[in-house]
Design an enzyme around this catalytic site. Structure first.
Site, PDB file in Angstrom:
ATOM      1  N   SER A 296       0.786  -0.969   0.005  1.00  0.00           N
ATOM      2  CA  SER A 296       0.071  -0.248  -0.149  1.00  0.00           C
ATOM      3  C   SER A 296       0.903   1.556   0.139  1.00  0.00           C
ATOM      4  CB  SER A 296      -1.209  -0.311   1.401  1.00  0.00           C
ATOM      5  OG  SER A 296      -1.940   1.176   0.936  1.00  0.00           O
ATOM      6  N   GLU A 326       3.737 -12.484  23.012  1.00  0.00           N
ATOM      7  CA  GLU A 326       3.315 -11.244  21.911  1.00  0.00           C
ATOM      8  C   GLU A 326       1.318 -11.373  21.133  1.00  0.00           C
ATOM      9  OE1 GLU A 326       5.020 -11.540  17.843  1.00  0.00           O
ATOM     10  OE2 GLU A 326       7.166 -11.878  19.037  1.00  0.00           O
ATOM     11  N   GLU A 328      -0.431 -14.001  20.028  1.00  0.00           N
ATOM     12  CA  GLU A 328      -0.668 -15.198  18.859  1.00  0.00           C
ATOM     13  C   GLU A 328      -1.578 -15.974  19.809  1.00  0.00           C
ATOM     14  OE1 GLU A 328       3.139 -13.235  16.335  1.00  0.00           O
ATOM     15  OE2 GLU A 328       3.045 -15.024  17.166  1.00  0.00           O
TER      16      GLU A 328
END
Length: 381
Positions: A296, A326, A328
């Site tokens: 992007s 983290e 996750e």
């Protein structure tokens, strides 16, 4: 006259000059009664008292108040403080110099080599220091220290960016084609938001008016899609994503390729293998490079390296993985290649790097499925 003695990474002259914002001269010197060791917490130096030892270093004379202010900002967030020490110079005489002493309790773990550090981290440290010093007057030293690891990731990304892709059809930019008049950081946490007031050269040769652009700054990333050519199947991962949630998507769990940031000090290939272990418990086979690209570029600095990994994917290897520290929570999915393409066609797979990689795999699939002489499995490096 203020004199400074450096025993660690600031002996790397390009780093010292980046921090000070000017060229300087240094000379060899040594600090009696000390040795330089590797810090217990990472690959940086610490100073350890040791009777009879000499810590080699560099001496800088004629230090200005501005130099000290910049060095205090660079070092202070990590707990280093100036102290006067007796230093031996090359002619054998001694003088008093200021030394940035390490914080109390910083343990040591063996020898530290400036040459090894310079080889592994020197360029990254210089690139990161440019970003650190840009924040002087905007952020505290403690804030910089808290984000330093992420800033190293960005510094390493800038080094990779310096090796630009070809410019045979597009405009070949020169040094003066983009002029930044003002650069400031509006936000910094896991990512950063930076604003630029700039002007650029138009296609007719004239300059644009001054414009303001905001850039969402993050480090380079890697994606890797494990593919078993013998079974013609792939392994996808699924996890919650804040981006779709922020858009208002009622289904913010996405099917993706394995992905993650490229840490400072590692290559994209090393990052792909590390992330595969963390997110899917997989040891990858041979890596096939798919593409490097900006997902992007109108607003983001992120650059992605995508791969397909030829990997043995037997039944039952999928599970739930992720780095607990983290937060996750990542689930694996073993699916046939044609099922992957059906998910893309239906829109259920709406993750761009996975879609791009799947289309590459569709093109290269026949080649990858053709047995090569000497191949016994898919797990070769």
């Amino acid at each position: 006259m203020t004199v400074l003695f450096f025993y660690g990474t600031l002996r790397h002259l390009p780093l010292l000059q980046q921090v000070l914002g000017r060229e300087v001269a240094v000379e060899p010197a040594a600090l009696p009664g000390h040795t330089v060791a590797r810090a217990e917490a990472g690959d940086w130096p610490t100073l350890v008292p040791l009777a009879g030892a000499l810590a080699s270093g560099s001496l800088m004379r004629d230090v200005t108040d501005s130099d000290l202010e910049r060095l205090d900002f660079y070092e202070g967030g990590f707990g280093y403080r100036l102290a006067a020490q007796s230093v031996r110079v090359s002619d054998g005489t001694t003088l008093t110099a200021l030394v940035y002493m390490p914080p109390e309790g910083q343990g040591s773990a063996g020898d530290w080599s400036l040459d090894d550090w310079r080889l592994n981290w020197g360029d990254v440290a210089v690139a990161t220091a440019a970003d650190v010093m840009m924040l002087m007057g905007q952020r505290s030293g403690a804030e910089v220290a808290r984000r330093y690891g992420l800033m190293q990731v960005r510094g390493a990304s800038r080094l990779r960016a310096a090796t630009a892709a070809p410019a045979t059809r597009r405009h070949h930019a020169g040094d003066s084609d983009v002029q930044v008049l003002r650069h400031r950081q509006s936000y910094a946490n896991f990512f950063a938001l930076e604003e630029y007031d700039l002007t650029y050269r138009r296609f007719d040769g004239s300059r644009s008016p001054v414009i303001n652009r905001a850039v969402f700054v993050s480090g380079d990333a890697v994606t890797v899609l494990p593919y078993d050519p013998a079974r013609d199947r792939v392994l996808l991962i699924e996890q919650f994503r804040a981006g779709p949630m922020g858009r208002g998507d009622p289904q913010p769990w996405l099917l993706e390729a394995i992905a993650g940031r490229i840490d400072a000090g590692e290559t994209p290939e090393q990052a792909a293998r590390r992330e595969a272990v963390e997110e899917a418990g997989l040891n990858l086979g041979a890596l096939e490079f798919v593409a490097g690209y900006y997902p992007s570029p109108g607003a983001k600095s992120e650059y992605i390296y995508s791969y397909v990994a030829l990997t043995d994917l037997p039944d039952g290897i999928e599970g739930v993985f992720g780095v607990e520290g983290e937060a996750e929570d990542i689930r694996g999915h073993l699916i046939e290649f044609e099922a992957l393409m059906s998910l893309i066609a239906s829109g259920e797979v709406n993750n761009a790097p996975l879609m791009l990689t799947a289309l590459w795999l569709q093109r290269e699939r026949a080649r990858l499925r053709t047995p090569r002489h000497g191949d016994s499995d898919n797990t070769s490096v």
